[in-house]
Design a protein around this motif. Sequence first.
Motif, PDB file in Angstrom:
ATOM      1  N   GLN A  35     -43.321  52.605  61.140  1.00 15.79           N
ATOM      2  CA  GLN A  35     -42.646  52.800  59.868  1.00 15.79           C
ATOM      3  C   GLN A  35     -41.272  53.432  60.059  1.00 15.79           C
ATOM      4  OE1 GLN A  35     -45.421  55.071  57.523  1.00 15.79           O
ATOM      5  NE2 GLN A  35     -46.912  53.430  57.419  1.00 15.79           N
ATOM      6  N   LYS A  81     -47.216  45.743  63.445  1.00 19.24           N
ATOM      7  CA  LYS A  81     -46.010  45.597  64.255  1.00 19.24           C
ATOM      8  C   LYS A  81     -45.312  44.268  63.986  1.00 19.24           C
ATOM      9  CE  LYS A  81     -44.427  45.988  69.066  1.00 19.24           C
ATOM     10  NZ  LYS A  81     -44.872  46.205  70.478  1.00 19.24           N
ATOM     11  N   PHE A 134     -45.422  42.216  61.186  1.00 19.57           N
ATOM     12  CA  PHE A 134     -44.770  41.963  59.902  1.00 19.57           C
ATOM     13  C   PHE A 134     -45.027  43.023  58.829  1.00 19.57           C
ATOM     14  CE2 PHE A 134     -48.868  39.917  59.488  1.00 19.57           C
ATOM     15  CZ  PHE A 134     -49.249  40.103  58.164  1.00 19.57           C
ATOM     16  N   ASP A 166     -45.350  46.481  58.720  1.00 15.65           N
ATOM     17  CA  ASP A 166     -44.388  47.578  58.727  1.00 15.65           C
ATOM     18  C   ASP A 166     -42.961  47.065  58.862  1.00 15.65           C
ATOM     19  OD1 ASP A 166     -46.128  49.692  58.320  1.00 15.65           O
ATOM     20  OD2 ASP A 166     -46.559  49.949  60.447  1.00 15.65           O
ATOM     21  N   LYS A 167     -42.799  45.909  59.473  1.00 18.46           N
ATOM     22  CA  LYS A 167     -41.459  45.352  59.665  1.00 18.46           C
ATOM     23  C   LYS A 167     -40.788  45.046  58.332  1.00 18.46           C
ATOM     24  CE  LYS A 167     -40.812  43.090  63.369  1.00 18.46           C
ATOM     25  NZ  LYS A 167     -40.824  42.076  64.461  1.00 18.46           N
ATOM     26  N   GLU A 193     -34.016  38.621  60.562  1.00 19.19           N
ATOM     27  CA  GLU A 193     -35.033  38.212  61.536  1.00 19.19           C
ATOM     28  C   GLU A 193     -35.951  37.166  60.928  1.00 19.19           C
ATOM     29  OE1 GLU A 193     -38.642  40.145  64.275  1.00 19.19           O
ATOM     30  OE2 GLU A 193     -37.301  41.441  63.123  1.00 19.19           O
ATOM     31  N   ILE A 247     -39.504  36.054  60.726  1.00 16.10           N
ATOM     32  CA  ILE A 247     -40.838  36.586  61.022  1.00 16.10           C
ATOM     33  C   ILE A 247     -41.798  35.456  61.411  1.00 16.10           C
ATOM     34  CG2 ILE A 247     -42.775  37.941  60.141  1.00 16.10           C
ATOM     35  CD1 ILE A 247     -40.224  39.567  60.340  1.00 16.10           C
TER      36      ILE A 247
END
Length: 444
Positions: free
Chosen positions: A115, A307, A309, A311-312, A357, A359
């Motif tokens: 986070q 990791k 998606f 929290d991304k 980015e 995903i």
Amino acid sequence: MKLLKRILILLLLVIGVVVYLNYPKLTIISGYASKNMASSVFVAERSAASITQNDNNVPLIKLANTEVDVQEKSASSSVYGLMERKAVYREGLGTVLVNDEYDPNATNFKPNRFQQQDTIPYPHGQGVPLDSIIVEINQDQLNQAIAMAFGNQEVQKTRTLLILYKGHLIAEKYVEGFTKDTPILGWSMTKSVLATCYGVLEHQGKLEMGWPAPITEWEKDDRKEITLNHLMRMQSGLEWDEDYSKISDVTQMLFLESDMTLSQREKMLVARPTEVWNYSSGTSNLLSGILRQQFRSHQEYLDFPYKAFIDKIGMHSMVLEADIAGNYVGSSYSWANTRDWGRFGQLYLDRGHWNGEQIFDEEWVEYITKPTVHSEDQYGAHFWLNAGGKYPDVPKDLFSCNGYQGQYVFMIPSKDLVVVRTGLAEEPEFDVNSFLSAVVKSVQ
């Protein structure tokens, strides 16, 4: 006096028959009540009184008496003292129903979180939403749509509502006891979260949906023809009973099994792949087990969704609950606040592109929205569709995550809309078509 005795005897017989017929269900009733209570208190941080008065105040479940142990972080339920079940909270993994196989002293891995705080406006960041005036919006019409969603609360039972238009927050409303920070149980919206894990892995070149399901036992019979695609589309042909009114495959899995990934895995074919479409929560948990096989360690599996998606994209409130064996319950148990469910919808509206980015591949959206054969164009790949016109007054390109009791994330690409609605009632009590039609008209 004789008449009174006969009445009492008849009454006792009736009670005896009712108890006899429903006794096997008591473990499901107490299991549901304790699990829902524990998660609502220790994951969503709501009061036990509110859960008893609202969430568990439904037919059969309301028969259970539930007590919360704050120190132990558990909830225990029974029906008239019978079939007591306990659910316990585990940090990072949510709550789980205890059975004889549960070891409270076992080492429990928990997912690492990734986070980060930023000042990017919501939904693409953690910052305050932009206060924008959008000329395309008919505010009076939008207000009518919102009022429609919250009208007749005793029937519709809407709790939270959020609408994003072109990536801007244009509407948000919560009933008393709920805020933008209150985690909501997504129920079967979790299936769409699970599917996204596969979309990410495909984007990373680590699997293909056309691959045979990697299950050794199936290599010896016709089940070897089942692919990941067949499972994602609920068209494997495997036997499954998704009936919540009795002890069935799905209720036994959710309320009695330690390893929920095995329930569908052990079933035999009743049809060849693609010959039938059969909605199956067991299939989703099977896919969760297959997902676990893609990693070298249990820790990597637990970390991956966050990791990759969750929290991304800033869904920091999300909690994926796991079974006793440590598998994510990909069919049913994910929690997130309404704004974070909105982020998830925006990710799909943006076709996997997030703050520079990619995903998952843009083509993944085409894949999950392609109608599955025999689903009457209502189902794609772990997402629901409007391609068949289920909602006649709403664009047919709508696709959605749907959960029990009317949890919804609707994506309407042609209108640049994401609509999140949560509550305790679904169709027909909550009229999805009329509500969404009103929302769409407000941005035309």
